[in-house]
Design a protein around this motif. Structure first.
Motif, PDB file in Angstrom:
ATOM      1  N   ASP A 125       2.113   6.664  10.208  1.00 41.01           N
ATOM      2  CA  ASP A 125       2.585   7.065  11.533  1.00 41.01           C
ATOM      3  C   ASP A 125       2.333   8.548  11.797  1.00 41.01           C
ATOM      4  OD1 ASP A 125       3.449   4.490  12.214  1.00 41.01           O
ATOM      5  OD2 ASP A 125       5.416   4.820  11.309  1.00 41.01           O
TER       6      ASP A 125
ATOM      7  N   GLY B  22      -1.217   1.208   4.850  1.00 45.76           N
ATOM      8  CA  GLY B  22      -1.903   1.501   6.105  1.00 45.76           C
ATOM      9  C   GLY B  22      -3.209   2.246   5.975  1.00 45.76           C
TER      10      GLY B  22
ATOM     11  N   LYS C  94      -6.719  -2.368   7.443  1.00 43.14           N
ATOM     12  CA  LYS C  94      -5.459  -2.012   8.108  1.00 43.14           C
ATOM     13  C   LYS C  94      -5.611  -0.711   8.904  1.00 43.14           C
ATOM     14  CE  LYS C  94      -2.421  -5.113   6.751  1.00 43.14           C
ATOM     15  NZ  LYS C  94      -1.786  -6.009   7.670  1.00 43.14           N
TER      16      LYS C  94
ATOM     17  N   ARG D  19      -5.167  -0.340  12.953  1.00 40.83           N
ATOM     18  CA  ARG D  19      -4.165   0.582  13.519  1.00 40.83           C
ATOM     19  C   ARG D  19      -4.829   1.593  14.449  1.00 40.83           C
ATOM     20  NH1 ARG D  19       0.959   2.992  12.487  1.00 40.83           N
ATOM     21  NH2 ARG D  19       1.252   4.329  14.298  1.00 40.83           N
TER      22      ARG D  19
ATOM     23  N   ASP E 290      -5.789   0.049  17.738  1.00 42.32           N
ATOM     24  CA  ASP E 290      -4.607  -0.082  18.607  1.00 42.32           C
ATOM     25  C   ASP E 290      -4.270   1.232  19.299  1.00 42.32           C
ATOM     26  OD1 ASP E 290      -4.360  -2.730  17.843  1.00 42.32           O
ATOM     27  OD2 ASP E 290      -2.711  -2.363  16.425  1.00 42.32           O
TER      28      ASP E 290
END
Length: 171
Positions: A15, A42, A47, A51, A54
């Motif tokens: 994140d 992640g 992955k 991410r 997105d």
């Protein structure tokens, strides 16, 4: 002058990593790891690519620009001169030179960040790759640290920015 970013994901989570890229205006991530597998959640290729997609960030893997196993072992052991010799020989191989040409073309399309694991850019081969690209494009190099994305949010106006078409090859 345009910019090429670099970043390592050591010491951060996915994140904060993504927030750092977004705060810097990165539009594509060039993964220069030889092995795009990670124990950190992640950060393995599939992955990470999902991410980033997105988040509107393109993921590209340049496996041929990854540090070969003996170079990674030398760096892990703190033998940085040996690591640089090993990677210096590797980057002169035909496969690495071909990938370097492709990367050089890629970075001129959108704001790009080179990715590897190590937090410290001085002990990572991505710095060598960045300098090779910079020599061909004239881009400045800016090292991001993904453990505190808020520093880039607070100082967004001071961050260098990518300028489409601005390079030595475009001039």
């Amino acid at each position: 002058m345009s910019v090429l970013f670099t970043v390592g994901y050591e010491g951060t989570d996915i994140d904060r990593f993504v927030r750092t890229l977004k705060a810097a205006g990165v539009r594509q991530l060039a993964d220069v790891r030889a092995v795009a597998v990670s124990r950190k959640a992640g950060f393995s290729k599939k992955k990470l690519a999902e991410r980033l997609a997105d988040e509107g960030i393109r993921y590209i893997h340049f496996v041929s620009l990854g540090d070969p196993k003996p170079g990674r072992e030398a760096a892990r052991a703190g033998e940085y001169d040996r690591f640089r010799l090993i990677y210096g020989a590797h980057i002169r191989t035909d496969d690495a030179q071909s990938a370097l040409m492709e990367l050089t073309e890629t970075v001129q399309v959108a704001s790009t960040c080179l990715l590897c694991f190590e937090r410290d850019p001085e002990t990572c081969h991505r710095t060598i790759v960045a300098h090779e690209v910079s020599e061909k494009t004239g881009f400045d190099i800016f090292n991001l640290f993904a453990d505190d994305p808020d520093r880039y949010v607070r100082n967004a106006a001071k961050l260098p920015r990518f300028h489409l078409g601005e390079s030595l090859t475009a001039a």
